[in-house]
Design a protein around this motif. Structure first.
Motif: not given
Length: 566
Positions: A457-463, A469-478, A483-486, A520-527
Motif C-alpha cells: 500500500k502507499n502510506w501517507a506517513s513515512p513511518s 516494510d519492516l513487518i514484511d521483512g523488506r529491509w532494503q526498501k525500508a 534516506e529519502a528525506s530528513p 538487517v545489521q543496520v536496522w538492529a544498530a539503529l534501534i
C-alpha cells in the motif's frame, strides 16, 4: 503252611524279580526259605513255582498237607540237613540255580528332573489377569449405572439423548421432570425468577420442533447493555399429544448450560503484553448477545457465538465464547473463548486442505497481524465428541534445517520470509510435506498475505510505510524510505524509539538465521542507537561478522539524521 514263606520279606523280593524279568523267576528259590524249596521239589506243579505264572494265582489249589513241609513249630533246617545239602540224593532233581545279574537284583530308581512348571504358572497368571479384568469391568459397569441413576433422579434432561436410541416403551419420561409449557408460560416462569427470556434461535431449519433460548439477567445501576447472559436452554417439542392444543405448542426443557463471561485479563491480552496491573484481573466481563453462525459452518451440529464488548483506550474489543450444539446427544458444549482487539467477529474459513473449514479469530493490533486458527478435531468423549484445537508454531518431528529456520522467524513476526523458506523446503521435497508441517505452512501463508498487502500500500506517513516494510521483512526498501528525506528520518526515529520489542525481535530472529545480512545489521544498530545510545550501537555493530569501516560510517550517518544534523 508253606505259604508263610512266600508272604515273608524275602519272598516279596523274589516277587520283584518276577515283575522285572520273567527269565529270573527261578531266583525266587534262592531268596526264599528252605520251606519254599521243599515245596518246589516235592510238588513241581504247584502254582507258586509255575514258570508260566510269575504271580501266584489266588485260585491255585492248597498244597497237600501230607507233604513234608515243616510246620511253624518245626525247627528251621540247618545247612547240613539233607534237604538243603546239594550232595544229598533228595536234591538230584533240583532245578538249576540261576544267579540273577546284579543289575536285575536291585534296579536303581531313575530320578527324572522336574521341569519348571512354566505352563502351570502361565495359566495361573492368565487366570489372575482375567479375574482382575472382570473385576475392573464390573466396577466400571457399577459406576456407570450409579452415574446414570443419579442423573435420572436429579436431572433426567441430561439423558434426553438416549430417547433417540431407546424404543418408545423404554424412553425416559422427561415431561415428568418438568411439565411441558408453552413459550408464553416459559417466559412467565423466567420473569418470576427475575430473569429475562431472549429471542429464540431455531435449531432445525424450517421447523419449530426445537430452539435455543438465551436467558438474561438485568444488571443494576446500568446505563447501556444492561442485560447479562447467564444461561442457554434447549427446548424441544413435547410428544404428549393429550396436552397439545390446536392453537399453541408445548415444549419441554431438553438441556441447559450456565454461562459466565471471560475474564478481563484474557480479553485485553492482545493489547496488553502481560503488564502487572492486568495479571491479577479476574473480573468476568458480561456477555450480551447470542448469534448463530449461518453460513460456512461444519456440517455436523449447530454453532453459536456469544459476544460482549469492552473499551480499552481507543480500542473497542469484541470477546465471547464459541458454543456447539450436538443434536445427536442433545448437548450444549462451550468450546473456546475468543477476543478480537479490532472488534472482528469469528468466522469459518477454508485455510488448510482439510475437508472441514477452520474457525479464524482475528487478533490483529494495528499493522501487526495475528490470526488464531482453530481446527475441528474428534475426541473419544461420548457427550462431547468434538473440540477446537488451535494451530501452533511449535516444532514437529520433521527434522529439516530450513523448516526449523522458518519457524524461528515466523514466531518473531516475519511471515513472508518464513513462507519463502517453507516454499524452498517444499520444492526440495518435490511438493510433499508432512501433514503437520503443511498445516503450519498454511497458517504462515495466511499471515504473509496480510503483511504483503500492507507493505504494497502507499502510506501517507513515512513511518507507517517503514513499519509495514519492516513487518514484511523488506529491509532494503525500508532503508530507501528512511534516506529519502530528513523529515522521514525524524518520523522513523520516533517509530524506533517507541518500539516495544516487536521490531527488535524481528531483527534478532533474522540475524540468527543469517548473521551476515548487512541491511538487517543496520536496522538492529539503529534501534539500539535510538534506545540505548550511539556508543552502544557502534560497539554492537563492531562485534558483528563482516562489518567494515565503511559500514560503521554509514550507520553513524543515519544516526546523525535521527538527531536532526544533516
Amino acid at each position: 503252611m508253606g505259604d508263610e514263606g512266600d508272604e515273608g520279606d524275602e519272598g516279596d523280593e523274589g516277587d520283584e524279580g518276577d515283575e522285572g524279568d520273567e527269565g529270573d523267576e527261578g531266583d525266587e528259590g534262592d531268596e526264599g526259605d528252605a520251606g519254599t524249596w521243599r515245596i518246589i521239589n516235592d510238588n513241581r506243579q504247584s502254582p507258586i513255582a509255575n514258570r508260566q505264572s510269575p504271580i501266584p494265582n489266588p485260585q491255585s489249589p492248597i498244597p497237600n498237607p501230607q507233604s513234608p513241609v515243616p510246620s511253624p513249630q518245626s525247627p528251621v533246617p540247618s545247612p547240613q540237613s539233607p534237604i538243603a545239602n546239594p550232595q544229598s540224593p533228595t536234591m538230584v532233581n533240583r532245578p538249576r540255580k540261576l544267579t540273577p545279574k546284579a543289575s536285575k537284583l536291585k534296579k536303581p530308581l531313575k530320578r527324572v528332573a522336574k521341569k519348571p512348571p512354566n505352563q502351570r504358572q502361565w495359566r495361573s497368571k492368565l487366570s489372575s489377569m482375567l479375574a482382575i479384568a472382570i473385576l475392573l469391568s464390573s466396577a466400571s459397569l457399577v459406576m456407570a449405572c450409579v452415574w446414570f441413576s443419579v442423573l435420572l433422579i436429579s436431572n433426567p434432561a441430561q439423558l434426553s439423548w438416549l430417547n433417540k436410541v431407546l424404543p418408545e416403551w423404554a424412553q425416559i419420561p422427561l415431561s415428568n421432570y418438568e411439565h411441558p409449557q408453552t413459550l408464553g408460560e416459559i417466559q412467565d416462569s423466567l420473569n418470576q425468577q427475575k430473569l429475562v427470556a431472549g429471542e429464540t434461535l431455531p435449531l432445525e431449519e424450517n421447523t419449530d420442533k426445537s430452539f435455543l433460548l438465551p436467558v438474561f439477567q438485568q444488571r443494576a445501576n446500568c446505563q447501556a447493555d444492561c442485560r447479562t447472559l447467564v444461561e442457554l436452554r434447549v427446548y424441544q417439542h413435547s410428544p404428549e399429544s393429550e396436552r397439545q392444543s390446536r392453537s399453541e405448542k408445548y415444549y419441554y426443557l431438553a438441556t441447559k448450560q450456565p454461562i459466565i463471561g471471560p475474564e478481563e485479563s484474557f480479553v485485553v491480552a492482545p493489547l496488553v503484553k502481560a503488564k502487572p496491573e492486568h495479571q491479577d484481573t479476574n473480573i468476568s466481563l458480561p456477555l450480551t448477545e447470542v448469534k448463530r453462525f449461518e453460513d460456512n459452518t461444519p456440517a455436523a451440529g449447530v454453532w453459536f457465538y456469544l459476544r460482549g464488548q469492552h473499551q480499552q483506550g481507543t480500542n473497542a474489543i469484541a470477546y465471547g465464547h464459541i458454543v456447539y450444539y450436538n443434536p445427536e446427544r442433545t448437548n450444549l458444549q462451550q468450546m473456546v473463548s475468543w477476543t478480537s482487539p479490532n472488534g472482528q467477529l469469528p468466522r469459518w474459513q477454508q485455510v488448510t486442505d482439510s475437508t472441514t473449514k477452520e474457525l479464524v479469530v482475528d487478533q490483529t493490533v494495528g499493522l501487526e497481524p495475528h490470526l488464531v486458527i482453530y481446527q475441528v478435531k474428534s475426541t473419544k468423549l461420548f457427550l462431547n465428541p468434538l473440540q477446537l484445537e488451535a494451530i501452533t508454531l511449535q516444532p514437529s518431528a520433521f527434522n529439516n534445517p530450513g523448516y526449523q529456520n522458518s519457524l524461528i522467524i515466523a514466531r518473531s513476526g516475519l511471515w513472508t520470509p518464513a513462507f519463502e523458506w517453507l516454499k524452498f523446503v517444499q520444492k526440495q521435497r518435490k511438493g510433499v510435506l508432512p501433514k503437520a508441517v503443511q498445516t503450519q505452512m498454511d497458517l504462515i501463508r495466511l499471515h504473509s498475505q496480510l503483511t504483503q498487502t500492507q507493505a504494497e500500500k502507499n502510506w501517507a506517513s513515512p513511518s507507517q510505510q517503514v513499519l509495514a516494510d519492516l513487518i514484511d521483512g523488506r529491509w532494503q526498501k525500508a532503508l530507501q524510505v528512511l534516506e529519502a528525506s530528513p523529515h522521514n528520518a525524524q518520523e522513523v526515529a520516533t517509530l524506533l524509539k517507541a518500539d516495544d520489542g516487536r521490531l527488535w525481535n524481528r531483527t534478532a530472529a533474522a540475524l540468527r538465521v543469517n548473521p551476515n545480512r548487512l541491511e538487517v545489521q543496520v536496522w538492529a544498530a539503529l534501534i539500539l542507537g535510538v534506545q540505548r545510545g550511539e556508543e552502544h550501537a557502534s560497539s554492537w555493530l563492531k562485534a558483528q561478522p563482516k562489518i567494515t569501516a565503511e559500514n560503521l560510517i554509514y550507520v553513524q550517518g543515519l544516526l546523525k539524521r535521527f538527531r536532526g544534523n544533516s
